[in-house]
Enzyme design. Sequence first.
Site, PDB file in Angstrom:
ATOM      1  N   ASP A 154      10.240  53.433  25.640  1.00 30.09           N
ATOM      2  CA  ASP A 154      10.728  54.675  25.050  1.00 30.09           C
ATOM      3  C   ASP A 154      10.906  55.739  26.129  1.00 30.09           C
ATOM      4  O   ASP A 154      10.614  55.508  27.305  1.00 30.09           O
ATOM      5  CB  ASP A 154       9.756  55.130  23.961  1.00 30.09           C
ATOM      6  CG  ASP A 154      10.461  55.774  22.783  1.00 30.09           C
ATOM      7  OD1 ASP A 154      11.555  56.341  22.978  1.00 30.09           O
ATOM      8  OD2 ASP A 154       9.920  55.723  21.655  1.00 30.09           O
ATOM      9  N   ASP A 227      16.970  57.214  15.455  1.00 34.46           N
ATOM     10  CA  ASP A 227      16.224  56.155  14.777  1.00 34.46           C
ATOM     11  C   ASP A 227      16.802  55.927  13.383  1.00 34.46           C
ATOM     12  O   ASP A 227      17.269  56.856  12.720  1.00 34.46           O
ATOM     13  CB  ASP A 227      14.757  56.546  14.609  1.00 34.46           C
ATOM     14  CG  ASP A 227      13.978  56.524  15.908  1.00 34.46           C
ATOM     15  OD1 ASP A 227      14.576  56.211  16.959  1.00 34.46           O
ATOM     16  OD2 ASP A 227      12.782  56.832  15.870  1.00 34.46           O
TER      17      ASP A 227
END
Length: 544
Positions: A154, A227
């Site tokens: 990430d 997301d």
Amino acid sequence: MLALGLAPAPAAAEPTATSDTPLALTPPMGWNNWAHYMCDIDEAKVVANADALVASGLAAKGYDTVTVDDCWMTRSRDADGNLVVDTEKFPHGMAWLGEYLHAKGLKFGIYQDAGSLTCEKYPGSGSPDGGGPDHYARDARLFASWKVDYVKMDGCNLWVPPGKTKEQAYRDAYNAVARALRDSGRPMVLSASAPAYFQQGEWGSADWHKVIDWVGETGQLWREGKDIKVYSPAAPAASRWSSVLGNYGYNRWLGRYAGPGNWNDPDFLIAGAPGLTDAESRSQVALWAMMAAPFILSSDVSALTPGGLAALGNTDLIALDQDPMGRQGAVVSANATFEVLARPLANGDRAVAVLNRSAATRDISVPLADIGLYGCTVTAKDLWSGGRTEVAANLTGRLAGHDTAVWRLTPHEGCGDAVPTGQITGDGVKCADGANTTGVGAVVLAGCTAAADQRWVVAPDATLRLAGQCLAAGADGLVELARCAPRQPGQRWTHRRDGALVSAAYRLCLTAPAPPATADAPAERLRLADCGDHRVDQAWSLPV
């Protein structure tokens, strides 16, 4: 036109640990906990979902990588600087979990962050705010010792040193991550999230395009946007359909970056999970397959709906997603109701999908010529029903609201090669349009309508043709439609990896006009301008 991506190469069953081991030659498949469990994750849930992948038959169909996302570790490293597994959540530890998954014939994936902290504020691999040593090499060696196969890296909380841009800092960090993984002694697929931290709207910014352009140097797949909407136990029936369309929306224009070993990732498959109908689940699977996107579930696998499970396990759709050519499909035509995509396949077949954005059941009809098959008869296999028909004119059917039809077309003997045909999409997700009132032969940027005045042919001679005329660059900087003239350099174009359409005659780039000042202002014509560095108004998506 540029042929993008790496040449396919066979992957060994047990890859050797070398820096040039080919990885992810087809889009990765598997499961991740985040979009269903978020931080409510533990060993029992991971094992249960791994077992369900095997029991459902999904693992045997390719869903073989089980990844533990954020929140698996304690809030601090040990005295030696190593990450510490939260043994209340994972009592047997991560090495044991890797052994368990490998014994099931599965692969083991784990989450980390290129910044100093993960998104949920657990220890990251990057330098602390203000500078200092990073932990990229240390963490990579630890993951290798656990026999990790896949790392999701990430990009939260990444420090930008003075004198560097944010884009430069992310490039340096992800290159360091990739180097550490290569040097670890174990081949591990890298899922890089760098582009997601630069996204600004569906068409993106210059920095977003820059990051997508280089991220393939670091990893095999990358998250480039928002997301997917996570499941909410407090509102289990809440629709997640708009989130699926949103992620499809930003991913559909980026096909020029995809190919074996490099994949655009619009995030998890939630087909069959709460928040999608069966039709919407079919659509997500079909659209992700057309885009050669990773097939990574994020759900309670044991609770998938029968319709969702059938879509996810459809071997024809999986084969489409995993096609070894690795060309991402492109939008042929789009309007408020329908979207048509086409994708070339390794054996010469052509896949076609039609998305019904509306909530109503509608009839569909797609002429073969509109998808680049001229004077051709094909065998069309409906990948949902398995039925086959001989088609010489139009693909037809009746499509439920929010559903997506998908066919695999096998051209009959005597058919010529498919010619890329469809809309040319530019800044603001608008289409190059040759029918307007701004002058004879003028080409403008207009809302996409799926009409014939937006149906371009990318010809083998590097011309762009509309209704038998060619897009021509003029010395005055304007472009127009003109009679096609053999060997005319002003009519030849190169589509670069960054999306720019470059005039062979002038070495200038096709440039979209600024948005009109008012809704009723006349459309401005497309023109040439000096080629910039990943300029958003010079990025174009072409049919394939």
